[in-house]
Write a protein that holds these residues in place. Structure first.
Motif, PDB file in Angstrom:
ATOM      1  N   VAL A  85     -13.922   4.085   3.838  1.00  0.00           N
ATOM      2  CA  VAL A  85     -12.654   5.082   4.259  1.00  0.00           C
ATOM      3  C   VAL A  85     -13.113   4.547   5.599  1.00  0.00           C
ATOM      4  O   VAL A  85     -11.704   3.685   5.960  1.00  0.00           O
ATOM      5  N   GLN A  88     -11.491   1.490   5.713  1.00  0.00           N
ATOM      6  CA  GLN A  88      -9.737   1.417   5.602  1.00  0.00           C
ATOM      7  C   GLN A  88      -9.314   1.858   6.436  1.00  0.00           C
ATOM      8  O   GLN A  88      -8.024   1.428   6.957  1.00  0.00           O
ATOM      9  N   VAL A  89      -9.603   3.287   6.989  1.00  0.00           N
ATOM     10  CA  VAL A  89      -8.658   3.658   8.409  1.00  0.00           C
ATOM     11  C   VAL A  89      -8.456   3.124   9.615  1.00  0.00           C
ATOM     12  O   VAL A  89      -7.991   2.653   9.825  1.00  0.00           O
ATOM     13  N   GLU A  93      -3.267  -1.144   8.349  1.00  0.00           N
ATOM     14  CA  GLU A  93      -2.581   0.504   7.159  1.00  0.00           C
ATOM     15  C   GLU A  93      -1.833   0.045   5.907  1.00  0.00           C
ATOM     16  O   GLU A  93      -1.934   0.756   5.317  1.00  0.00           O
ATOM     17  N   ILE A  96      -3.810   0.565   2.601  1.00  0.00           N
ATOM     18  CA  ILE A  96      -3.786   1.830   1.921  1.00  0.00           C
ATOM     19  C   ILE A  96      -2.915   2.253   1.267  1.00  0.00           C
ATOM     20  O   ILE A  96      -1.520   2.123   1.355  1.00  0.00           O
ATOM     21  N   LEU A 143      -7.064   8.079  -0.980  1.00  0.00           N
ATOM     22  CA  LEU A 143      -6.647   7.482   0.210  1.00  0.00           C
ATOM     23  C   LEU A 143      -6.476   6.608  -0.717  1.00  0.00           C
ATOM     24  O   LEU A 143      -5.120   5.403  -0.061  1.00  0.00           O
TER      25      LEU A 143
END
Length: 168
Positions: A85, A88-89, A93, A96, A143
C-alpha cells in the motif's frame, strides 16, 4: 420458584465486560482525570446492560489447531500489505485500480464471519464494507484490484478455511 438475582448482578451482568469497557475508555481518553474515570465507570455499567439485552448467538468452537498458523499468516499479510500500500500510495495514482468484490461465504458461524471481516479490514488495502442479509456474501473494497477471482481464492484459503475449522 425463581430466584431473584442479586442487585450487583442485575446492575453488572458481566463484570469482565464492564472492566474491559472501563479500561478501554481510560486508555482511549486523552486525559487521565477523575471525570474520565467516572465516565468510564458509567459506560462500564451501561454498555453491558444493553449488551445483555441483545440476542446472543453463542460461539461454537471447533479445533484450535489452526490458530497459530492463522495468526502468522494474518500478521505476514498485514506486513506485506503495508509495504504494498505504501508503494501504491507513493507511486503514480494512475496505477491504483480500486474496486469492490462480493465474496461468497462458506462460513456460516457469525463469530467466524466477524473474525473474517476483522482480518480483511486489518489488512491494509482491503476493507469489509457490508454483509448480505442472508450472511452468504461479504462486500469487500480493495485499494488495487487486479484479479477478483484470485483475491477471492486467497481470502477463502488463507482466512476462511482455517476459521471454518475454529468456528464450525
Amino acid at each position: 420458584m425463581t430466584r431473584k438475582r442479586p442487585l450487583f448482578r442485575r446492575l453488572i451482568p458481566s463484570p469482565m465486560l464492564s472492566f474491559t469497557v472501563l479500561a478501554f475508555w481510560v486508555l482511549m481518553s486523552d486525559s487521565f482525570t477523575l471525570g474520565q474515570i467516572l465516565l468510564g465507570l458509567v459506560l462500564g455499567v451501561v454498555v453491558p446492560l444493553f449488551a445483555a439485552r441483545l440476542d446472543r448467538e453463542f460461539a461454537r468452537i471447533g479445533s484450535l489447531r489452526p490458530i497459530p498458523k492463522l495468526l502468522c499468516v494474518t500478521l505476514w499479510d498485514i506486513l506485506v500489505s503495508n509495504i504494498r500500500v505504501a508503494i501504491q500510495v507513493l507511486g503514480p495514482e494512475r496505477r491504483i485500480h480500486p474496486g469492490f468484490i462480493w465474496l461468497p461465504l462458506d462460513i456460516a458461524n457469525i463469530h467466524g464471519i466477524a473474525a473474517l471481516t476483522s482480518m480483511i479490514t486489518l489488512t491494509p488495502g482491503t476493507v469489509s464494507a457490508a454483509l448480505s442479509d442472508d450472511r452468504r456474501y461479504l462486500l469487500v473494497h480493495v485499494l488495487h484490484l487486479d484479479d477478483p477471482d484470485e483475491l477471492i481464492r486467497q481470502i477463502k484459503t488463507r482466512y476462511e478455511a482455517p476459521l471454518m475449522e475454529i468456528f464450525p
